[in-house]
Design a protein around this motif. Structure first.
Motif, PDB file in Angstrom:
ATOM      1  N   LEU A 891      -9.264  -1.921   0.192  1.00  0.00           N
ATOM      2  CA  LEU A 891     -10.058  -2.475   1.291  1.00  0.00           C
ATOM      3  C   LEU A 891      -9.222  -2.753   2.538  1.00  0.00           C
ATOM      4  CD1 LEU A 891     -12.462  -4.956  -0.519  1.00  0.00           C
ATOM      5  CD2 LEU A 891     -13.050  -2.800   0.577  1.00  0.00           C
ATOM      6  N   GLN A 892      -7.942  -3.044   2.326  1.00  0.00           N
ATOM      7  CA  GLN A 892      -7.125  -3.356   3.504  1.00  0.00           C
ATOM      8  C   GLN A 892      -6.112  -2.250   3.803  1.00  0.00           C
ATOM      9  OE1 GLN A 892      -4.647  -6.734   3.014  1.00  0.00           O
ATOM     10  NE2 GLN A 892      -4.161  -6.311   0.880  1.00  0.00           N
ATOM     11  N   SER A 893      -6.358  -1.085   3.190  1.00  0.00           N
ATOM     12  CA  SER A 893      -5.429   0.018   3.448  1.00  0.00           C
ATOM     13  C   SER A 893      -5.668   0.570   4.848  1.00  0.00           C
ATOM     14  CB  SER A 893      -5.636   1.119   2.406  1.00  0.00           C
ATOM     15  OG  SER A 893      -6.901   1.695   2.578  1.00  0.00           O
ATOM     16  N   ASP A 894      -4.666   1.181   5.376  1.00  0.00           N
ATOM     17  CA  ASP A 894      -4.738   1.667   6.765  1.00  0.00           C
ATOM     18  C   ASP A 894      -5.855   2.680   6.933  1.00  0.00           C
ATOM     19  OD1 ASP A 894      -2.649   0.047   7.355  1.00  0.00           O
ATOM     20  OD2 ASP A 894      -1.126   1.590   6.915  1.00  0.00           O
ATOM     21  N   VAL A 895      -5.966   3.588   5.959  1.00  0.00           N
ATOM     22  CA  VAL A 895      -6.990   4.628   6.103  1.00  0.00           C
ATOM     23  C   VAL A 895      -8.370   4.002   6.086  1.00  0.00           C
ATOM     24  CG1 VAL A 895      -7.938   6.729   5.096  1.00  0.00           C
ATOM     25  CG2 VAL A 895      -5.459   6.357   5.084  1.00  0.00           C
ATOM     26  N   MET A 896      -8.553   3.014   5.199  1.00  0.00           N
ATOM     27  CA  MET A 896      -9.848   2.341   5.123  1.00  0.00           C
ATOM     28  C   MET A 896     -10.194   1.689   6.456  1.00  0.00           C
ATOM     29  SD  MET A 896     -12.229   1.712   2.822  1.00  0.00           S
ATOM     30  CE  MET A 896     -13.506   1.970   3.985  1.00  0.00           C
ATOM     31  N   LEU A 897      -9.191   0.965   7.027  1.00  0.00           N
ATOM     32  CA  LEU A 897      -9.429   0.299   8.305  1.00  0.00           C
ATOM     33  C   LEU A 897      -9.742   1.315   9.387  1.00  0.00           C
ATOM     34  CD1 LEU A 897      -6.630  -2.367   7.954  1.00  0.00           C
ATOM     35  CD2 LEU A 897      -9.099  -2.807   8.041  1.00  0.00           C
ATOM     36  N   CYS A 898      -9.095   2.439   9.272  1.00  0.00           N
ATOM     37  CA  CYS A 898      -9.349   3.505  10.259  1.00  0.00           C
ATOM     38  C   CYS A 898     -10.780   4.005  10.142  1.00  0.00           C
ATOM     39  CB  CYS A 898      -8.340   4.629  10.028  1.00  0.00           C
ATOM     40  SG  CYS A 898      -8.799   6.152  10.850  1.00  0.00           S
ATOM     41  N   ILE A 899     -11.215   4.193   8.905  1.00  0.00           N
ATOM     42  CA  ILE A 899     -12.592   4.673   8.703  1.00  0.00           C
ATOM     43  C   ILE A 899     -13.586   3.643   9.248  1.00  0.00           C
ATOM     44  CG2 ILE A 899     -14.333   5.224   6.960  1.00  0.00           C
ATOM     45  CD1 ILE A 899     -12.032   6.293   5.203  1.00  0.00           C
ATOM     46  N   MET A 900     -13.344   2.360   8.900  1.00  0.00           N
ATOM     47  CA  MET A 900     -14.248   1.307   9.384  1.00  0.00           C
ATOM     48  C   MET A 900     -14.274   1.284  10.896  1.00  0.00           C
ATOM     49  SD  MET A 900     -13.202  -1.883   6.962  1.00  0.00           S
ATOM     50  CE  MET A 900     -13.623  -2.000   5.251  1.00  0.00           C
ATOM     51  N   GLY A 901     -13.074   1.313  11.460  1.00  0.00           N
ATOM     52  CA  GLY A 901     -12.970   1.251  12.913  1.00  0.00           C
ATOM     53  C   GLY A 901     -13.707   2.398  13.566  1.00  0.00           C
ATOM     54  N   THR A 902     -13.520   3.583  13.039  1.00  0.00           N
ATOM     55  CA  THR A 902     -14.156   4.760  13.626  1.00  0.00           C
ATOM     56  C   THR A 902     -15.666   4.598  13.657  1.00  0.00           C
ATOM     57  OG1 THR A 902     -12.370   6.024  12.640  1.00  0.00           O
ATOM     58  CG2 THR A 902     -14.230   7.273  13.540  1.00  0.00           C
ATOM     59  N   ILE A 903     -16.185   4.163  12.528  1.00  0.00           N
ATOM     60  CA  ILE A 903     -17.642   4.081  12.444  1.00  0.00           C
ATOM     61  C   ILE A 903     -18.186   2.973  13.363  1.00  0.00           C
ATOM     62  CG2 ILE A 903     -19.572   3.539  10.906  1.00  0.00           C
ATOM     63  CD1 ILE A 903     -17.920   5.046   8.724  1.00  0.00           C
ATOM     64  N   LEU A 904     -17.474   1.837  13.406  1.00  0.00           N
ATOM     65  CA  LEU A 904     -17.914   0.781  14.320  1.00  0.00           C
ATOM     66  C   LEU A 904     -17.872   1.262  15.764  1.00  0.00           C
ATOM     67  CD1 LEU A 904     -16.288  -2.385  12.716  1.00  0.00           C
ATOM     68  CD2 LEU A 904     -18.714  -1.806  12.825  1.00  0.00           C
ATOM     69  N   GLN A 905     -16.841   1.999  16.050  1.00  0.00           N
ATOM     70  CA  GLN A 905     -16.708   2.570  17.390  1.00  0.00           C
ATOM     71  C   GLN A 905     -17.946   3.411  17.747  1.00  0.00           C
ATOM     72  OE1 GLN A 905     -13.895   1.964  19.387  1.00  0.00           O
ATOM     73  NE2 GLN A 905     -15.218   2.828  20.956  1.00  0.00           N
ATOM     74  N   TRP A 906     -18.334   4.253  16.783  1.00  0.00           N
ATOM     75  CA  TRP A 906     -19.528   5.090  16.999  1.00  0.00           C
ATOM     76  C   TRP A 906     -20.739   4.227  17.267  1.00  0.00           C
ATOM     77  CZ3 TRP A 906     -18.784   8.652  12.109  1.00  0.00           C
ATOM     78  CH2 TRP A 906     -17.715   9.524  12.355  1.00  0.00           C
ATOM     79  N   ALA A 907     -20.828   3.142  16.490  1.00  0.00           N
ATOM     80  CA  ALA A 907     -21.993   2.268  16.644  1.00  0.00           C
ATOM     81  C   ALA A 907     -21.992   1.609  18.017  1.00  0.00           C
ATOM     82  CB  ALA A 907     -22.006   1.213  15.557  1.00  0.00           C
ATOM     83  N   VAL A 908     -20.772   1.223  18.483  1.00  0.00           N
ATOM     84  CA  VAL A 908     -20.684   0.596  19.789  1.00  0.00           C
ATOM     85  C   VAL A 908     -21.071   1.598  20.878  1.00  0.00           C
ATOM     86  CG1 VAL A 908     -19.087  -0.372  21.487  1.00  0.00           C
ATOM     87  CG2 VAL A 908     -18.945  -1.074  19.084  1.00  0.00           C
ATOM     88  N   GLU A 909     -20.557   2.810  20.706  1.00  0.00           N
ATOM     89  CA  GLU A 909     -20.856   3.817  21.733  1.00  0.00           C
ATOM     90  C   GLU A 909     -22.302   4.251  21.651  1.00  0.00           C
ATOM     91  OE1 GLU A 909     -17.915   6.725  20.961  1.00  0.00           O
ATOM     92  OE2 GLU A 909     -16.297   5.385  21.582  1.00  0.00           O
ATOM     93  N   HIS A 910     -22.797   4.289  20.445  1.00  0.00           N
ATOM     94  CA  HIS A 910     -24.223   4.441  20.237  1.00  0.00           C
ATOM     95  C   HIS A 910     -24.813   5.619  20.999  1.00  0.00           C
ATOM     96  CE1 HIS A 910     -28.441   3.581  20.081  1.00  0.00           C
ATOM     97  NE2 HIS A 910     -28.509   3.094  21.304  1.00  0.00           N
ATOM     98  N   ASN A 911     -24.253   6.777  20.743  1.00  0.00           N
ATOM     99  CA  ASN A 911     -24.828   7.938  21.419  1.00  0.00           C
ATOM    100  C   ASN A 911     -25.168   9.056  20.444  1.00  0.00           C
ATOM    101  OD1 ASN A 911     -22.258   8.311  20.751  1.00  0.00           O
ATOM    102  ND2 ASN A 911     -21.545   9.013  22.743  1.00  0.00           N
ATOM    103  N   GLY A 912     -26.310   9.604  20.651  1.00  0.00           N
ATOM    104  CA  GLY A 912     -26.705  10.771  19.858  1.00  0.00           C
ATOM    105  C   GLY A 912     -26.922  10.426  18.410  1.00  0.00           C
ATOM    106  N   TYR A 913     -26.796  11.446  17.581  1.00  0.00           N
ATOM    107  CA  TYR A 913     -27.092  11.230  16.167  1.00  0.00           C
ATOM    108  C   TYR A 913     -25.844  11.351  15.324  1.00  0.00           C
ATOM    109  CZ  TYR A 913     -28.534  15.714  18.117  1.00  0.00           C
ATOM    110  OH  TYR A 913     -28.662  16.822  18.900  1.00  0.00           O
ATOM    111  N   ALA A 914     -24.696  11.143  15.914  1.00  0.00           N
ATOM    112  CA  ALA A 914     -23.470  11.310  15.157  1.00  0.00           C
ATOM    113  C   ALA A 914     -23.168  10.117  14.274  1.00  0.00           C
ATOM    114  CB  ALA A 914     -22.308  11.552  16.104  1.00  0.00           C
ATOM    115  N   TRP A 915     -24.024   9.157  14.245  1.00  0.00           N
ATOM    116  CA  TRP A 915     -23.811   8.057  13.310  1.00  0.00           C
ATOM    117  C   TRP A 915     -25.175   7.580  12.839  1.00  0.00           C
ATOM    118  CZ3 TRP A 915     -25.339   2.862  13.811  1.00  0.00           C
ATOM    119  CH2 TRP A 915     -26.103   2.621  14.974  1.00  0.00           C
ATOM    120  N   SER A 916     -25.218   6.771  11.817  1.00  0.00           N
ATOM    121  CA  SER A 916     -26.511   6.294  11.323  1.00  0.00           C
ATOM    122  C   SER A 916     -26.414   4.811  11.015  1.00  0.00           C
ATOM    123  CB  SER A 916     -26.908   7.052  10.060  1.00  0.00           C
ATOM    124  OG  SER A 916     -26.039   6.706   9.005  1.00  0.00           O
TER     125      SER A 916
END
Ligand SMILES: [Zn+2]
Ligand SMILES: [Zn+2]
Ligand SMILES: [Zn+2]
Ligand SMILES: [Zn+2]
Ligand SMILES: [Zn+2]
Ligand SMILES: [Zn+2]
Ligand SMILES: [Zn+2]
Length: 1749
Positions: A891-916
């Protein structure tokens, strides 16, 4: 005795009877060569007794065999008369403490869920009732036959092995005592001799294969007769056999059915007797006829001597079985004889011989010797062991034979395995000494030969035969289960060794399954053929329990576990050899970590769902942790050899496959793949499939760098590119890429996150997390109940069962759920306790997608109801076991944090259908999990520990260069106010709050506690804002709801139709109240209300306006307007019958004018109360008819209604109907010429009527003979009588037509004849139906203790009104003279005249039927009477007359016993009067009547007896004349009798009627009493109905369902001589048990073959039947030949559920309320309607052949 026999036995038998058993035995005792002597005797006599003709004569054969053959043996054995010898033996015997009762088919058996060692341990009913298990949790089943009671077997029960009866025997017998010591030595010798000879004889003859020779016997008779013997097989159907036999041996269908039944039951039957050629001819015809489709039926021409000896051989085996029952010593001798090795060494004992010949024997022979084995070998503990060894040694051969054989397993000797292998000591002995485990597994492997090049099983292109064998070979897995079912308490070195050898064999088996049925993703084209997949899954499913049990065994011994783990790992490495071959490894790197892996794509290469070796290793790995072996002996374990990437590879592929299927990437691979994925997750398989794959991944993560693991995982999910390339997502969403691919990737990301949640969160198995087994089961239940409340059986189905069929649910359910009892329908339900909801995990890994979303919805709703926020945060979890502890770092591994961060980023940017949103939801859940984890770590912090889990710190750090992304925490704060994420707001808020809590915790653990932070205040204000927002939204939602409601009401009708059951009740309630307002509101003060006669209360009839349900037009009900009709259903009924044996002989000639008071068959009319225009209905019916014709041509299927019989469904409520009743205004008004002056009294009136009738007779006679003109002169026409007057019909054409329609329908149905509107019986049937229907309603109201008026549902009220008025109007469309004729005959039964003789006496007339018919036919005479007498006067006189007749009827038949009941001293007026009347009756009957001195009793009896009649009459006149009922009759209360009398214009003292009219009544009463029938009755020569007739009820049912099962198991088919019935079925109306659904009891009814139930309904219920199918525990409704449905039984288990099919076996008890409901359906004549609704709702019911039940 001898004399009796002589009469029956034909001459040639007499010589046989002269044989003396005693003398023969004496000769044998002297013989030097006993065998030769006995054989000679048998050779001579057996053919003289058996097989003397074409048909067996079992009774004669048995009698003679006993006398000539068995008698001498018994004498020899006992050394004296067996009549003394056997009882002596029995007395001396120390009986066994084993019960050993062999079960009959269908017999109830009981297993204790608390104490039985395994579910195969069962008790017979008698033992069960005498055992302690009665009070435990038990299970009840019906035996399939075979098997025996385990009472007394100490190994079968953990506690209470003996019932009371068998306990008595234990104290005396020492366990190991040799039973032979109780027998005299010479007897032992003799027993040994005779058993050896007879047993050998029987075995030899049964296994004999030569045709014209006998084993060691001479063929004495050479008259060469033969039998053509037909054998049973499981290939041909009954129909085929019957058809073939009719052709081949020229027999009738009946005979053929007989042959076929015997063949099916006994396994063989001779179908022809004669010389060889004659029999051979039949044989060739049969073979020729049956060889076309499949292999031919087995037929053999056999010499009659051989058949004779075989018959006797079987008889001998049965005899041996009964003889050893006398003494355990004899039993032991027989066992010894049976197992003694013969001259041919190994396998040559008699027992071996029989076993090895088993598959060649016919069914009957097998059953006989299996029974003998059970009562001998299996009942003697010493020999049971020896037999088990023989059985194990022959195991391979027996299974091979079984595989070749086609009979069911129950009749194969192989099925005895359950009796041997389930005994724990035997099983252990067989494993260690006979290596049984290995034998079974290897035998199993022998039969699955089909392999692919890698040596894996291959089921593709399986032939039918192979599939058949595959089914049979599965029984071996069952054997393996039996052997493993009881786990060893201690291990010997031998057992370890042999178990591990078996484990090796088992691994070999699993190795053949690892990777079987591989699949490749189909691209471009859809697959052409669905591949075979079921076989592989069947195998997996069957093995699931065995795999679990293997692990259980391993867990018990550390040495075994270590060895097994090593072996499993070795095999897994063998399976994976070549796993990295060829390809160059690739390197993955992210966030500064990199790892090497192979190049592999699930979407491009082969992948398999079957990985049993990996999964077994996963299971063993958990055991290492659970048993702590991993910490105790790390040096013994090959942990260093483990390569985590190799371990996770295949399970990961399998999970990725599931994800890809879900993402739609495998659509072209068809349904087979979807099914496989379904089963992979299903409760039946998941324990050893899906669950273990998760465990394997957990194992992997716990042993490797989580960053590496995540990268490999990304790569396998084919998502590595997306997350390893910065800004990949951005580019991806802005570019106009393929939407499908984006969607696909989104789903894959969601799936991968879900998988991570599972890997971290699923720690409820002991060994993974620090939990115990009950925590696991509790959690399963909590999550099931989070979806919705569930019934016990639903829960059981959703939980995995162990090898004892237990889920472990009962032990924990109370802690997590509350039980809610069921109502009259439905089931008892468990509801989750509120405090358990905090354990709810939205991402519980056993949820299906549908369940997950339902659970989410339910939980959010619950939270809203409780006014909580709707966040569903992850629950707190138990800590991991040390072996798995490190996996939390994922849960606190770097890759995990990266995945979480990426997805949150998508949510913040909130454009198109590249996230759900799902993606975000899962990331939030993961963050939540990490926070929970950290919080728990901090809370459990002990001094010396350092917290290494620092998730909060990591998410507060912003991203590093080059992206410089904001920290995860910052992004969450941003998202908190994002308008597009409304749903997730509560969750984000929860995360931030928890984050703060942790921060505080950290601070408090380091520094001093800090006061409220500002953040909290902020939070509060934003919460207020939220509240307002929510309120606004709620308002919008409300408006929208209202709009939807408006649309809904449009659809409501449809909805009501679909949910009828729910609505029926409420509708009825509404109806009742409505009708109460309309009809019964009195206009005039109650006291004056009078229903009939000149004093009748005049009521202005309301204008009645009704609406047609078809065209929605309103119309008034008027005489001259278009007819309005009610949909109606007419049926014959026996509900009120007091004599179910009476059958109408010939309906064409039957005269229904008088109804017998036994009411044996009436005509009932019911209606759903829906009104239509007659013409609208006709149009509708024509359309239905046309549609039905088209449909039948096209589909050839039945519907729930029979259009040809005039049936249709009510267009509104779909109630079954077969005609319509016209609605009419009160008909009396039309014909009543009001004139109240000088109405005649009864005597005068009768005189006038008699004259009118006489005139009518004369006029009628004149029509036929011309010479009676002078008679006319004699006749003085009564004043005002105008016999030539033809009244004008007041009704419109349309009403007249409907009068005829309904009348004809009543006639047709009531008499079961062809419609004929001219038949003079039509009006009679109409009156009868009116009377009968009123009587049924009166009974229902009385039984329910409801007042007479105001409580009928509207539909019944309308129906009775229409029916009565219709019946009153019907004469207007009948022949006037016919109706007049009926009236005359009816009246003549009370007022005799010379024209009508041979009328029934008053004892044989139902007075209410008579009243209705008289009153309704009277207008036909009255219309010609212009003398000024009113119709009402006639009605009143008729009513009084019939009432008086009824009083006499009651007094004549009343059986008053003058018991010493309290009576008041003063005799009332009524009592004196009735006593006077009674004395007058005595006088009239010539003092044949019993002396009665108490007027009090008489009056009481009279009142009680006449009440139903008065109530019926009140209903009748109420509906006829429309006079409202007095309010006192609308409630229950005192003085009902007086109120009725007043309403009916009767004196309260009924006997006054006689005094007032004594002038004529004395004569009439005398004439009634003078009838011969009355005399015969009073002389006790005949029976008569007495009053009041009691209401009929359905039969009484026992409280405990097993009583019924037992009753049914004792029931044998009445037609096939003592055979057990397969489907015993109980008639709930009369209590007859029937042999249903079987050829043996089919009879012919109206030219068609029908089953016993249908046939019974025609006599018992005139076509309608209510049955209980005992073995199915199911109620069966039948109507006619084509209609039927099943109905839930009135028996419930403790959880408030029925058990249709008796599958669950929980004890069942009678639910009185539900049974009452069924009874009510019957009394209300709603069975047919119920069937109609059931068939409409479930079309498959229409296809069932109801008539054959
Ligand atoms: Zn028993
Ligand atoms: Zn017992
Ligand atoms: Zn018990
Ligand atoms: Zn209409
Ligand atoms: Zn209806
Ligand atoms: Zn019956
Ligand atoms: Zn039968």
């Amino acid at each position: 005795m001898a004399a009796e026999l002589e009469a029956e036995v034909p001459a040639f038998d007499r010589g046989l009877l002269e044989c003396s058993a005693e003398e023969i035995a004496a000769k044998w005792l002297q013989a030097s060569e006993l065998q030769k002597e006995v054989y000679q005797h048998l050779a001579y006599y057996v053919p003289k007794i058996y097989c003397r003709g074409p048909n067996p004569a079992p009774q004669r054969e048995d009698m003679l065999a006993q006398h000539v053959l068995l008698g001498p043996m018994e004498w020899y054995l006992c050394g004296e008369d067996p009549a003394f010898g056997f009882p002596k033996l029995e007395q001396a015997n120390k009986p066994s403490h084993l019960c050993g009762r062999v079960f009959k088919v269908g017999e109830p058996t009981y297993s204790c869920r608390d104490c039985a060692v395994d579910p195969t341990c069962v008790l017979c009913m008698e033992c069960f009732l005498g055992s302690i298990h009665r009070e435990h949790r038990y299970r009840m089943t019906t035996s399939g036959g075979g098997g025996f009671c385990d009472c007394g077997d100490t190994e079968a029960w953990k506690e209470g092995p003996y019932c009371q009866k068998h306990e008595l025997n234990t104290s005396e017998t020492a366990e190991e005592e040799d039973p032979l010591v109780h027998l005299p030595e010479d007897m032992v010798a003799r027993a040994y001799n005779i058993f050896a000879i007879t047993f050998k004889y029987a075995v030899d003859i049964l296994t004999w294969e030569k045709e014209n020779e006998l084993p060691g016997l001479e063929m004495i008779e050479k008259n060469d007769t033969y039998y053509c013997m037909l054998f049973n097989d499981e290939v041909h159907t009954y129909e085929q056999v019957i058809y073939t036999l009719q052709k081949a041996v020229n027999c009738t269908q009946k005979e053929a059915i007989g042959f076929a039944t015997t063949v099916d039951r006994d396994g063989r039957r001779s179908v022809r007797y004669g010389d060889f050629q004659y029999c051979d001819q039949a044989k060739s015809v049969i073979v020729r006829n049956t060889s076309r489709q499949t292999k031919p039926l087995k037929v053999q021409v056999m010499h009659s001597s051989i058949v004779a000896h075989q018959s006797f051989g079987l008889k001998l085996l049965t005899w041996l079985g009964s003889v050893i029952g006398y003494s355990d010593g004899l039993r032991r001798i027989l066992c010894q004889v049976g197992l003694q090795e013969g001259p041919d060494g190994e396998n040559s004992s008699l027992v071996d011989k029989l076993m090895l010949y088993d598959s060649k024997l016919w069914k009957g022979a097998r059953n006989v010797y299996h029974q003998l084995f059970m009562s001998s070998l299996l009942m003697d503990l010493k020999y049971k062991k020896l037999f088990a060894i023989r059985f194990a040694r022959n195991y391979r051969q027996l299974q091979r034979d079984y595989m070749e054989d086609d009979h069911e397993r129950a009749v194969s000797v192989a099925a005895l395995s359950v009796q041997l292998f389930t005994v724990p000591t035997l099983a252990r002995m067989l494993i260690t000494e006979e290596n049984l485990m290995t034998t079974i597994i290897k035998t199993f492997m022998d039969h699955l030969r089909h392999r692919d090049i890698q040596g894996r099983f291959q089921f593709e292109r399986y032939t039918a035969l192979q599939a058949f064998k595959f089914r049979r070979v599965q029984s071996l897995i069952l054997d393996l289960k039996y052997v493993l079912i009881s786990k060893p308490t201690e291990w010997s070195e031998d057992l370890r060794h042999k178990f591990l050898e078996g484990f090796d064999a088992f691994l070999e088996l699993l190795k053949c399954m690892q990777g079987m049925d591989p699949i490749t993703r189909q691209v471009g084209q859809h697959i052409e053929m669905e591949p075979e997949w079921e076989a592989a899954f069947t195998l997996q499913m069957k093995l699931t329990l065995v795999i679990s049990m293997m692990q259980d065994w391993c867990a018990l011994d550390e040495k075994v576990l270590i060895e097994a783990y090593k072996k499993c790992l070795t095999v897994l490495m063998q399976c994976h050899s070549g796993f990295t071959d060829g390809e160059q490894p690739i390197v993955l790197s992210m966030c500064g970590h990199s790892v090497e892996t192979i190049r592999y794509c699930v979407s491009q290469e082969k992948v398999s769902i079957h990985l049993p070796v990996s999964r077994l290793l996963a299971g063993l790995h958990v055991l290492l942790s659970k048993t702590e072996v991993a910490y105790k002996f790390p040096e013994l374990l090959p942990l260093s050899e483990l390569s985590p990437p190799m371990l996770i590879e295949h399970p990961l592929r399998c999970l990725v496959l599931c994800a890809q299927v879900h993402a739609g990437m495998w659509r072209r691979n068809g349904f087979s793949l979807v099914n496989q994925i379904y089963y992979y997750h299903n409760v039946k398989c998941r324990r050893e499939m899906f669950d273990k794959d998760i465990v394997m991944l957990q194992t992997g993560v716990s042993m490797m760098d989580p960053n590496h693991f995540l990268m490999i995982m990304l790569s396998r999910f084919e998502l590595y590119q997306i997350f390893s390339t910065p800004d990949y997502g951005k580019r991806f969403s802005t570019e106009n890429t393929n939407k499908d691919v984006v969607q696909q990737n989104n789903t894959l990301i969601e799936e991968m996150l879900y998988l991570i949640i599972m890997i971290v969160g699923e720690r409820f198995s002991p060994g993974i997390g620090q939990v115990n087994a009950t925590d696991e089961i509790k959690r399963e239940i909590i999550h099931q109940l989070s979806i919705r409340p569930m019934a016990h059986s639903e829960l059981v189905k959703a939980l995995p069962e162990d090898e004892n069929r237990e889920t472990g649910m009962e032990s924990v359910i109370e802690e997590v759920a509350c039980f809610k009892k069921p109502g009259l329908t439905g089931r008892g339900l468990y509801e989750l306790k509120p405090e358990c909801t905090k354990n709810f995990n939205l991402y519980f890994y056993h949820f299906s997608r549908a369940e997950q979303s339902k659970a989410e919805e339910a939980q959010r709703k619950l939270k809203r109801q409780n006014r909580e926020d709707t966040a569903l945060p992850p629950p707190a979890l138990p800590p991991f076991c040390p072996l798995f502890a490190s996996l939390i770092n994922i849960l606190q591994s770097d890759v995990m944090l990266c995945i979480m961060g990426t997805i949150l980023q998508w949510a913040v940017e909130h454009n198109g259908y590249a996230w759900s949103e799902s993606m975000l939801q899962r990331v939030l859940h993961l963050i939540g999990m990490a926070l929970q984890e950290e919080k728990q770590h901090l809370e459990n912090l002990s001094e010396e520990n350092v917290v290494t889990f620092t998730f909060t710190q990591k998410i507060s750090r912003p991203g590093e260069a080059p992206n410089n992304s904001p920290s995860i925490l910052a992004m969450l704060e941003t998202l908190q106010n994002a308008p597009h994420l409304e749903v997730h707001k509560d969750m984000i808020r929860w995360i931030l709050k928890t984050f703060n809590t942790i921060k505080k915790l950290r601070e408090s653990s380091s520094t001093s506690p800090v006061a409220e932070t500002e953040g909290n205040v902020m939070e509060e204000s934003s919460r207020d804002k939220d509240k307002a927002e929510r309120k606004r939204k709620a308002e919008i939602a409300r408006l929208r709801r209202e709009k939807i409601m408006a649309q809904m009401s449009e659809m409501q009708r449809h909805f009501i139709n679909e949910n009828k059951e729910l609505f029926q009740q409420t509708l009825e309630e509404l109806d009742t109240s409505a009708s109460g307002v309309h009809d019964n509101s009195p206009v005039i003060s109650d006291a004056k209300l009078t229903a009939l006669g000149p004093e009748q209360t005049r009521v202005a009839e309301h204008r009645q306006v009704v609406m047609c349900i078809l065209c929605q037009e309103e119309q008034e009900v008027k005489v001259d307007s278009r007819a309005m009709v009610l949909a109606a259903f007419i049926q014959r009924s026996t509900v009120l019958s007091k004599n179910r044996n009476r059958i109408i002989p010939d309906p064409e000639k039957y005269d229904p004018l008088f109804m017998h008071p036994d009411l044996s068959c009436g005509t009932h009319t019911g209606s759903c109360g829906h009104i239509m225009h007659a013409h609208c209905w006709q149009r509708y019916f024509d359309a239905v008819q046309a549609k039905e014709q088209r449909r039948q041509q096209r589909l050839r299927v039945h519907t729930s209604y029979d259009v040809e019989n005039g049936e249709f469904l009510c267009p509104l409520c779909e109630c079954l109907s077969n005609t319509v009743i016209p609605l009419l205004p009160p008909p009396r008004v039309l014909f009543n010429r009001l004139d109240f002056s000088g109405q005649p009294n009864l005597s005068q009136w009768i005189k006038t009527i008699s004259l009118q009738m006489k005139a009518r007779y004369l006029l009628r006679d004149e029509d036929h003979s011309s010479n009676s003109s002078e008679k006319m002169d004699q006749l003085q026409l009564p004043e005002g009588f105008r016999p030539d007057y033809k009244p004008k019909n007041p009704y419109s054409e349309s009403i007249k037509e409907m009068l005829t329609t309904f009348g004809t329908a009543t006639y047709k149905v009531g008499l079961k004849v062809h419609p004929n509107e001219e038949d003079p019986r039509v009006p009679i049937m109409c009156w009868g139906s009116c009377a009968y229907t009123i009587q049924t309603i009166e009974r229902i109201l009385a039984d329910e203790d409801k007042p007479l008026f105001g409580h009928l549902p509207c539909r019944q009220d309308d129906c009775l009104k229409s029916l009565t008025r219709f019946a009153a109007a019907h004469w207007t469309v009948s022949s006037l003279s016919a109706v007049q004729g009926h009236f005359c005959t009816l009246l003549a039964s009370l007022v005799p005249n010379e024209k009508n003789e041979n009328l029934p006496c008053i004892l044989d007339i139902d007075m209410f039927h008579l009243l209705v018919s008289l009153v309704l036919s009277f207008p036909a005479i009255h219309c010609q009477d212009f003398s000024g007498v009113s119709l009402g006067t006639g009605d009143l006189h008729l009513f009084h007359l019939v009432t008086m007749a009824h009083i006499i009827q009651i007094l004549l038949t009343s059986s008053t016993e003058e018991n010493g009941m309290d009576q008041e001293d003063t005799s009332s007026e009524e009592e004196v009067a009735v006593l006077t009347l009674y004395k007058f009756l005595c006088q009239c009957t010539g003092s044949a009547l019993k002396e009665v001195s108490s007027g009090w009793h008489l009056w009481r009896n009279l009142k009680a007896g006449i009440m139903p009649f008065l109530r019926c009459s009140a209903l009748f006149f109420h509906y006829l004349n429309g006079v409202p009922a007095p309010s006192e009759l609308q409630v229950n209360g005192a003085n009902q009798f007086e109120r009725l009398c007043s309403y009916l214009s009767l004196p309260n003292n009924l006997t006054c009627l006689f005094q007032e009219n004594s002038e004529i009544l004395n004569t009439l009463v005398e004439s009634w009493c003078s009838s011969n029938e009355v005399k015969r009755y009073l002389e006790g020569k005949r029976h008569a109905i007495s009053y009041a007739r009691e209401s009929n009820k359905l039969i009484d049912l026992p409280d405990d369902y097993s009583c019924l099962i037992n009753q049914a198991s004792n029931f044998s088919c009445p037609k096939s001589g003592g055979d057990k019935s397969r489907a015993p079925t109980l008639c709930l109306v009369c209590g007859t048990m029937l042999c249903s659904q079987s050829y043996c009891c089919q009879t012919e009814l109206e030219g068609e073959d029908v089953g016993a139930c249908t046939a019974h309904t025609y006599t018992c219920g005139s076509g309608v039947g209510i049955f209980l199918r005992v073995r199915e525990c199911q109620v069966l409704f039948l109507a006619g030949k084509t209609k039927g449905c099943f109905y839930p039984p009135p028996y419930l288990d403790d959880y408030g559920e029925t058990d249709q099919g008796l599958r669950r076996g929980n004890p069942l008890h009678l639910c009185k309320e539900r049974f009452k409901k069924i009874q009510k359906l019957w009394q209300q004549h709603s069975i047919t309607e119920e069937i109609g609704h059931a068939q409409e709702a479930n079309q498959t019911l229409v296809g069932i052949d109801w008539q054959h039940l």
